[in-house]
Design an enzyme around this catalytic site. Structure first.
Site, PDB file in Angstrom:
ATOM      1  NE  ARG A 261      39.568  41.553  35.228  1.00 39.67           N
ATOM      2  CZ  ARG A 261      38.232  41.609  35.230  1.00 39.67           C
ATOM      3  NH1 ARG A 261      37.627  42.574  35.896  1.00 39.67           N
ATOM      4  NH2 ARG A 261      37.522  40.714  34.571  1.00 39.67           N
ATOM      5  NE  ARG A 276      38.935  48.789  42.652  1.00 41.96           N
ATOM      6  CZ  ARG A 276      38.014  48.896  41.689  1.00 41.96           C
ATOM      7  NH1 ARG A 276      38.282  48.481  40.467  1.00 41.96           N
ATOM      8  NH2 ARG A 276      36.831  49.430  41.941  1.00 41.96           N
ATOM      9  CD  GLU A 348      31.256  44.962  37.747  1.00 44.08           C
ATOM     10  OE1 GLU A 348      31.649  44.043  36.998  1.00 44.08           O
ATOM     11  OE2 GLU A 348      31.678  46.136  37.675  1.00 44.08           O
ATOM     12  CB  SER A 351      29.521  42.214  33.981  1.00 46.48           C
ATOM     13  OG  SER A 351      29.522  43.565  34.349  1.00 46.48           O
ATOM     14  NE  ARG A 388      35.274  43.433  42.492  1.00 46.81           N
ATOM     15  CZ  ARG A 388      35.069  44.546  41.799  1.00 46.81           C
ATOM     16  NH1 ARG A 388      33.859  44.825  41.330  1.00 46.81           N
ATOM     17  NH2 ARG A 388      36.063  45.383  41.555  1.00 46.81           N
TER      18      ARG A 388
END
Length: 425
Positions: A261, A276, A348, A351, A388
């Site tokens: 990403r 991140r 987060e 999801s 994460r």
């Protein structure tokens, strides 16, 4: 993509969905107009082709005088048919272009608003009071460096910012997490999958990642390949252009893959450590189900995520993500956010998204029940985004001496190890 028939029958519902997402409502009327043009031009083309075929049958039977007139008319029809076909193709292309810009219809229960307008549905676990335990918690990077588990300096030297190495027990911890996650998914009936990290444009477009999310996608222009940001992409495209018998559903896959990403728009945000990053590994759940089973499957995916985070002994909350933060493919999304002690807030980790028939229409994945063939529903859910999850484990399970307690679920995959200990004072 949305169902064009639904658009014609209830355009106000589509307008309301676009408005709730914060997207262009005028797109709905432009799409309606293009669709009408597509249908009328298709009808015009069919009429001219029919007339052309009828005329072709008359010419061999005509007298010489009649034939000359018919041939003249046939030449004009040929020109008209060609123009009508061009008009039809142009209208179809315009309709598809606009259709790809319209997001999925949001579920009626989704909270309306932006990133901060989510609704907390549940909280689980107990947040530790480190003050009562007599020490101030360290962040994951300080802990990881002391454990010999994380090296961001050399990651930046080799690849730039937001890259890292997992070393020693850090690498072993990733492997333990992946193996434990795949074990849980397999026990739940998912088929383990190792998926491609490079996909063709249709796979990326079909899953909805070339619209508003395109800025975060890496594109290899020379070869026209995309690096996936999640194994959701190759898993959704796995049955592309296929018809699946209804009695074979649900189909559930657990994909493990590297993910890439660009993190565009996050300059200065989460720059410390590995929360991140540009490249990471992830275990992703993906389901193909009948449309009427989609909501129940969505809750099952969430339950599996809750089971996983509970097994890791992490305090977390479940949120109903607001309309403006859904992404184009999801009609509804639940996030599980773990407590990060040094940030003093939930962040987060997983999801779960219900995409209904949105991706299936784009990728032409259908189900057959008797004589009826229709798009099925696709859903996806993160089980373990590795960096994460490592952040949450290190910070929540740290001890005063800088060691980290290993959750019981991971111990069999770490040789029975109960503690990760610093390699130097």
């Amino acid at each position: 993509m949305i169902d064009l028939r639904l658009l014609r029958e209830d355009p106000d519902r589509v307008r309301a969905s676009q408005r709730a997402r914060g997207e262009d409502v005028g797109l709905v009327d432009a799409l309606l107009s293009a669709d009408e043009r597509r249908r009328s031009s298709g009808l015009r083309f069919d009429e001219l082709r029919s007339e052309q075929k009828s005329l072709g049958k008359l010419i061999p039977k005509a007298t010489p005088d009649e034939r000359a007139e018919l041939l003249k008319k046939a030449e004009q029809l040929k020109s008209d048919v060609k123009a009508a076909e061009a008009e039809q193709n142009d209208a179809e292309e315009e309709t598809r272009r606009l259709l790809l810009q319209v997001g999925n219809l949001v579920h009626e229960d989704v909270p309306v608003g932006g990133e901060e307008d989510f609704v907390v549905l549940e909280t689980h676990g107990t947040i530790r009071d480190f003050g009562a335990e007599g020490f101030t918690p360290k962040d994951h990077l300080e802990l990881g460096e002391a454990l010999g588990a994380i090296d961001v300096e050399r990651g930046a030297k080799v690849s730039g910012s937001r890259f890292y190495y997992l070393t020693g027990v850090g690498a072993l911890l990733e492997l333990a997490l992946v193996n434990a996650a795949i074990a849980q998914a397999t026990e739940a009936g998912f088929i383990p999958m190792l998926t491609p990290a490079l996909v063709r444009p249709r796979a990326m477009e079909g899953t909805g990642f070339l619209g508003q999310a395109a800025e975060n996608v890496y594109h290899l222009e020379k070869d026209d390949y995309y690096l996936v940001g999640t194994s959701e992409v190759p898993l959704a495209a796995y049955h592309m252009d296929e018809i699946i018998d209804a009695d074979k559903l649900p189909l559930r896959y657990a994909g493990f893959s590297p993910c890439f990403r660009r993190e565009a728009g996050t300059y200065g945000k989460d720059t410390r450590g590995i929360f991140r990053v540009h490249q990471f590994d992830k275990v992703e759940m993906f389901s193909y189900v009948a449309p009427e089973d989609a909501e129940a499957e969505h809750k099952r995916l969430l339950d599996w995520e809750k089971q996983w985070l509970t097994a890791l002994e992490l305090p977390f909350q479940v949120i109903d993500v607001a309309t403006g933060d859904l992404g184009s493919s999801a009609s509804r999304k639940f996030d599980c956010e773990a407590w990060i002690p040094t940030q003093g807030k939930y962040r987060e980790l997983t999801s779960a998204s219900n995409c209904d028939g949105f991706q299936a229409r784009r990728l032409s994945v259908r189900m057959r029940e008797g004589k009826k063939v229709q798009p099925l529903a696709t859903l996806n859910g993160t089980l373990c985004a590795v960096p994460r999850t490592i952040v949450a484990i290190l910070e929540n399970h740290q001890l005063a001496d800088g060691s980290v307690r290993v959750p019981e679920v991971l111990r069999p995959y770490l040789g029975g190890r109960e503690l990760l200990e610093p390699i130097s004072k």
